[in-house]
Design an enzyme around this catalytic site. Structure first.
Site, PDB file in Angstrom:
ATOM      1  CB  SER A 110      -0.961  -0.017   1.188  1.00  0.00           C
ATOM      2  OG  SER A 110      -1.968   0.963   1.033  1.00  0.00           O
ATOM      3  CG  HIS A 167      -5.355  -2.497  -0.148  1.00  0.00           C
ATOM      4  ND1 HIS A 167      -5.004  -1.761  -1.259  1.00  0.00           N
ATOM      5  CD2 HIS A 167      -4.686  -1.940   0.894  1.00  0.00           C
ATOM      6  CE1 HIS A 167      -4.172  -0.794  -0.901  1.00  0.00           C
ATOM      7  NE2 HIS A 167      -3.948  -0.898   0.394  1.00  0.00           N
ATOM      8  CG  ASP A 186      -6.427  -1.456  -4.208  1.00  0.00           C
ATOM      9  OD1 ASP A 186      -6.840  -0.606  -3.397  1.00  0.00           O
ATOM     10  OD2 ASP A 186      -5.408  -2.143  -4.023  1.00  0.00           O
TER      11      ASP A 186
END
Length: 410
Positions: A189, A351, A284
Site C-alpha cells: 500500500s 488490498h 483494489d
C-alpha cells in the site's frame, strides 16, 4: 463535512492496510480451516533505528522509528528482504495530529512484536523462496510513504519520512546488508508506493554484482475520476506533497509533469531503472473505498452497499469498476514491455496480498493460470521465467479472497 471526510479517510487509510482489524472486514473465501491448521507464526521483536535521533529521523510525534528483523541462515544468510509497512497518508495538520496518536505516527503505539507471515514467513512450506533470508519490516510512521522532509513546530509535527528511510538503510547496512548477494525491497500500500519511489535508491546501496529488485504490493494508486466526476485522490496527494515537502519524486517524471502527478505510480513507473514487480488487484478495495467511491463523493449513499460488498454492486457499478480495471491495465502497458519487470494483476476485491499467508502461498491461495503469487514472484526474482500474469475480468476468477466489510464503514 470536509473535516469529517478527511478524518474518515485517515481512519480508513491507517487501518485498511494493516490487517483490517478495526474495520470489521473479512474475506469471502473459506479460509478458516487453513487459519487453524497452520502452525503459529513467528513473532519478531521491535528494534529502534540506531542513530535516528541524531539525523532528525523521527515519527510524526517526534518518537524514534524502528523495524523488526529476523536473521537469515544457510543459503539465505547473505540475502536481504526489506519490507516497507503501509498505513496511509496524512495530508492536513488536523489529520496528521490524529495520526501521530496511532501506530502509524508514533512508535509509542506500535506493537512490540508482530507476526512474520507470507513473504516474511520463516517456513519453507509457506514462503519457499525467501524463508531463510534476512527479513526486515520497517515500521511506517511519517504519513508520506517515507518521502517527506519538513516540520510544523507549532503543531509538534515532524514530517521526516525521507530521513527515516536513510537512517534505516544505514543501520541495516551496518548489520550486514552492505554485503548482500541478493536483495529485494518490498512494500504494501503506502509502503508499496514508497517501494516504487525508493527503488533506484535501494539499488544504489549495493555493488553492481548484487542482484537487486523491487516488489510493490497494492501500491499502484491511480489518478482517477471518482463517481462524482472529481479527483479525490489527486486533491489528497496534492495537499500531501505540499504539506510534507515531498521531494524525492523521479526526476524524469517531474521534468515533464506537475510533481503532484509524479506521486502517482502510473506516471513514474516507466522512470524506474531497477527491475520492478507490480502486484495488485484489479478492483483494489482501498481505491474503491477512498478514491473511486468515497462518502464525500456519494452524499446519497448509492454506493454504500457496493463499497462494502462487491456482491451487492449493480450492473452499472460493476461497469464503472471495469473501467477502473481498464485504466490500471493501460497504466502498466509500458512497464510490461520490458522482460526485467513482472506483473501480477488478479481480478479480486482486495488490498495487499504478499504478507497475508492465505493470499501469498497456501493451498487455496489466489491463482492466475493455476500459479500462486509466491510462485510468480519467485520465478521473476530468480529469472526462472518472464512474468506477465493478468487475470480475466470479474467475475471469472473463483480463487479470490475478496474483502467484505460488515456494517457501516466509519
Amino acid at each position: 463535512m470536509e473535516c469529517f471526510n478527511l478524518l474518515w479517510l485517515c481512519f480508513l487509510l491507517c487501518n485498511l492496510v494493516h490487517g483490517l482489524e478495526y474495520l470489521n472486514a473479512t474475506a469471502d473465501h473459506n479460509l478458516m480451516p487453513y487459519a487453524f491448521s497452520r502452525p503459529p507464526p513467528l513473532m519478531v521483536g521491535f528494534t529502534f533505528i540506531h542513530g535516528a535521533a541524531a539525523k532528525g529521523a523521527v515519527c510524526l510525534d517526534g518518537t524514534l522509528p524502528g523495524y523488526h528483523i529476523h536473521r537469515g541462515y544457510g543459503s539465505g544468510a547473505n540475502n536481504w528482504l526489506v519490507m516497507l509497512e503501509g498505513g496511509g497518508w496524512c495530508n492536513t495538520i488536523r489529520v496528521c495530529a490524529y495520526s501521530k496518536k496511532t501506530r502509524h505516527g508514533s512508535s509509542t503505539y506500535m506493537e512490540k512484536q508482530i507476526p512474520f507471515t507470507g513473504i516474511l514467513s520463516n517456513k519453507a512450506a509457506q514462503n519457499p523462496d525467501f524463508f531463510n533470508w534476512n527479513r526486515v519490516k520497517i515500521r511506517y510512521c511519517d504519513g508520506a510513504s517515507f518521502s517527506g522532509d519538513s516540520q510544523i513546530e507549532a503543531a509538534q509535527l515532524y514530517f521526516r519520512g525521507k530521513r527515516i528511510w536513510s537512517a534505516a538503510m544505514e543501520d541495516l547496512k551496518s548489520k550486514g546488508m552492505r554485503y548482500a548477494k541478493q536483495a529485494l525491497l518490498a512494500g504494501c500500500s503506502a509502503g508499496g508506493l514508497a517501494t516504487i519511489l525508493h527503488c533506484d535508491e535501494f539499488r544504489e546501496l549495493f555493488p553492481t554484482t548484487t542482484r537487486v529488485k523491487c516488489l510493490s504490493d497494492a501500491g499502484l494508486f491511480l489518478d482517477v475520476i471518482d463517481i462524482s466526476g472529481r479527483r479525490t485522490s489527486r486533491n489528497m496527494f496534492g495537499s500531501l506533497v505540499s504539506l510534507q515537502k515531498v521531494w524525492n519524486l523521479p526526476q524524469r517524471c517531474t521534468k515533464r509533469l506537475n510533481p503532484i502527478l509524479c506521486f502517482f505510480p502510473q506516471h513514474s513507473i516507466t522512470s524506474i531503472k531497477t527491475p520492478l514487480f507490480l502486484l495488485n488487484t484489479a478492483y483494489d478495495s482501498w481505491q474503491i473505498q477512498a478514491s473511486l467511491a468515497p462518502p464525500s463523493a456519494d452524499p446519497h449513499g448509492r454506493w454504500h452497499e457496493c463499497r462494502n460488498n462487491f456482491a451487492r454492486c449493480s450492473a452499472s457499478q460493476i461497469q464503472f469498476l471495469q473501467g477502473f480495471r481498464n485504466q490500471m491495465l493501460y497504466a502498466v502497458r509500458g512497464l510490461s514491455k520490458h522482460k526485467k519487470n513482472g506483473i501480477f494483476i488478479n481480478s479480486c476485491f482486495a488490498h495487499c496480498q504478499s504478507e497475508r499467508q492465505d493470499t501469498w502461498f497456501d493451498p487455496n491461495s489466489p491463482r492466475v493460470r493455476n500459479k500462486r503469487i509466491a510462485e510468480y514472484v519467485g520465478d521473476w526474482y530468480f529469472d526462472r521465467a518472464s512474468v506477465k500474469a493478468i487475470d480475466c475480468p470479474y467475475p471469472c476468477d473463483n480463487t479470490c479472497h475478496n474483502l467484505v466489510f460488515r456494517g457501516e464503514v466509519p
